[in-house]
Design a protein around this motif. Structure first.
Motif, mmCIF file in Angstrom:
data_model
loop_
_atom_site.group_PDB
_atom_site.id
_atom_site.type_symbol
_atom_site.label_atom_id
_atom_site.label_comp_id
_atom_site.label_asym_id
_atom_site.label_seq_id
_atom_site.Cartn_x
_atom_site.Cartn_y
_atom_site.Cartn_z
ATOM 1 N N CYS A 69 -1.259 8.157 44.103
ATOM 2 C CA CYS A 69 0.158 7.852 43.738
ATOM 3 C C CYS A 69 0.516 7.408 42.679
ATOM 4 C CB CYS A 69 0.710 7.079 44.760
ATOM 5 S SG CYS A 69 0.525 7.427 46.731
ATOM 6 N N ASN A 70 -0.467 6.591 42.279
ATOM 7 C CA ASN A 70 0.038 5.639 40.921
ATOM 8 C C ASN A 70 -1.262 5.654 39.959
ATOM 9 O OD1 ASN A 70 2.787 4.353 41.455
ATOM 10 N ND2 ASN A 70 1.740 4.084 43.202
ATOM 11 N N THR A 102 -4.123 5.168 51.452
ATOM 12 C CA THR A 102 -5.557 5.625 50.757
ATOM 13 C C THR A 102 -5.452 4.941 49.440
ATOM 14 O OG1 THR A 102 -5.564 7.948 52.037
ATOM 15 C CG2 THR A 102 -6.831 7.696 50.025
ATOM 16 N N GLU A 103 -4.374 5.129 48.684
ATOM 17 C CA GLU A 103 -4.398 4.474 47.488
ATOM 18 C C GLU A 103 -4.542 2.730 47.388
ATOM 19 O OE1 GLU A 103 -0.970 3.099 44.633
ATOM 20 O OE2 GLU A 103 -1.632 5.363 44.223
ATOM 21 N N GLN A 104 -4.142 2.052 48.440
ATOM 22 C CA GLN A 104 -4.240 0.550 48.800
ATOM 23 C C GLN A 104 -5.871 0.531 49.177
ATOM 24 O OE1 GLN A 104 -1.184 0.038 51.525
ATOM 25 N NE2 GLN A 104 0.099 -0.555 49.851
ATOM 26 N N LEU A 105 -6.460 1.523 49.938
ATOM 27 C CA LEU A 105 -7.725 1.302 50.220
ATOM 28 C C LEU A 105 -8.613 1.268 49.236
ATOM 29 C CD1 LEU A 105 -7.882 2.814 53.944
ATOM 30 C CD2 LEU A 105 -7.998 0.602 53.319
ATOM 31 N N PHE A 106 -8.129 2.247 48.405
ATOM 32 C CA PHE A 106 -9.201 2.538 47.120
ATOM 33 C C PHE A 106 -9.131 1.458 46.128
ATOM 34 C CE2 PHE A 106 -8.405 4.229 42.699
ATOM 35 C CZ PHE A 106 -9.718 4.934 42.383
ATOM 36 N N THR A 107 -8.088 0.899 45.880
ATOM 37 C CA THR A 107 -7.660 -0.062 44.848
ATOM 38 C C THR A 107 -8.567 -1.280 45.388
ATOM 39 O OG1 THR A 107 -5.746 0.637 44.218
ATOM 40 C CG2 THR A 107 -6.098 -1.757 43.649
ATOM 41 N N LYS A 108 -8.370 -1.701 46.748
ATOM 42 C CA LYS A 108 -9.046 -2.594 47.664
ATOM 43 C C LYS A 108 -10.640 -2.606 47.395
ATOM 44 C CE LYS A 108 -9.126 -5.137 51.929
ATOM 45 N NZ LYS A 108 -8.732 -5.320 53.481
ATOM 46 N N ALA A 109 -11.203 -1.308 47.534
ATOM 47 C CA ALA A 109 -12.676 -1.064 47.224
ATOM 48 C C ALA A 109 -13.101 -1.556 46.067
ATOM 49 C CB ALA A 109 -12.867 0.250 47.656
#
Length: 139
Positions: A69-70, A102-109
Motif C-alpha cells: 500500500c505504502n 499484509t503490509e503491517q505484517l511485512f513491516t513488522k517482520a
C-alpha cells in the motif's frame, strides 16, 4: 572392508572439493526481494499487482521498498559474513488499502529480523532460531 575403504575415500574427496559458502553468496544487497511468505504462510493479496518488496542500498546503508500500500524505507545494518541484519525504524507513507494487514505484517517482520539465510534466489528473514518471519524471492 575394501568397499568401506573406497566409500570413505570417495566421501572424503567429495567433502574436500565442496564449494565453501562465500560472503558473495550471502550478498543480498543491490537486489530487489519480493515477499512470498509471511509467518510461514503464502501471502494472499486482494491486489496481486502490489506485492511487497524491498532492496538494500550499501552506498547509503538504506533500505527502500513498498509494503503493498505504502512506500517504506529506513536505515539498516548488515554483517554479511555472519548473515546478521537489523532494519531500523524508518518512514512510510500513510495510504489505506485492501492489503494493509499484509503490509503491517511485512513491516513488522523487517523490524523484528536479526538474521537471514539465502538459498539460491530465496531470502529468508529470521529472528534468533525461531521459525522464519518472512520469505522473499528475487524480483
Amino acid at each position: 572392508m575394501k568397499i568401506l575403504t573406497t566409500f570413505l575415500l570417495i566421501f572424503f574427496l567429495a567433502a574436500c572439493t565442496s564449494k565453501p559458502v562465500s560472503s558473495k553468496d550471502n550478498d543480498i544487497t543491490g537486489k530487489t526481494w519480493k515477499l512470498t511468505e509471511i509467518n510461514g504462510k503464502p501471502i494472499q493479496l486482494k491486489n496481486p499487482k502490489s506485492v511487497p518488496y524491498f532492496s538494500l542500498n550499501m552506498a547509503d546503508m538504506r533500505y527502500s521498498g513498498h509494503g503493498g500500500c505504502n512506500g517504506v524505507g529506513g536505515t539498516f545494518e548488515i554483517k554479511q559474513e555472519a548473515m546478521r541484519i537489523k532494519f531500523n525504524q524508518g518512514m512510510s507513507t500513510m495510504i489505506a488499502c485492501d492489503d494493509l494487514e499484509t503490509e503491517q505484517l511485512f513491516t513488522k517482520a523487517l523490524l523484528a529480523a536479526d538474521n537471514y539465510s539465502v538459498n539460491s534466489n530465496t531470502l529468508t528473514l529470521n529472528k534468533a532460531k525461531m521459525a522464519p518471519l518472512a520469505k522473499f524471492v528475487l524480483q
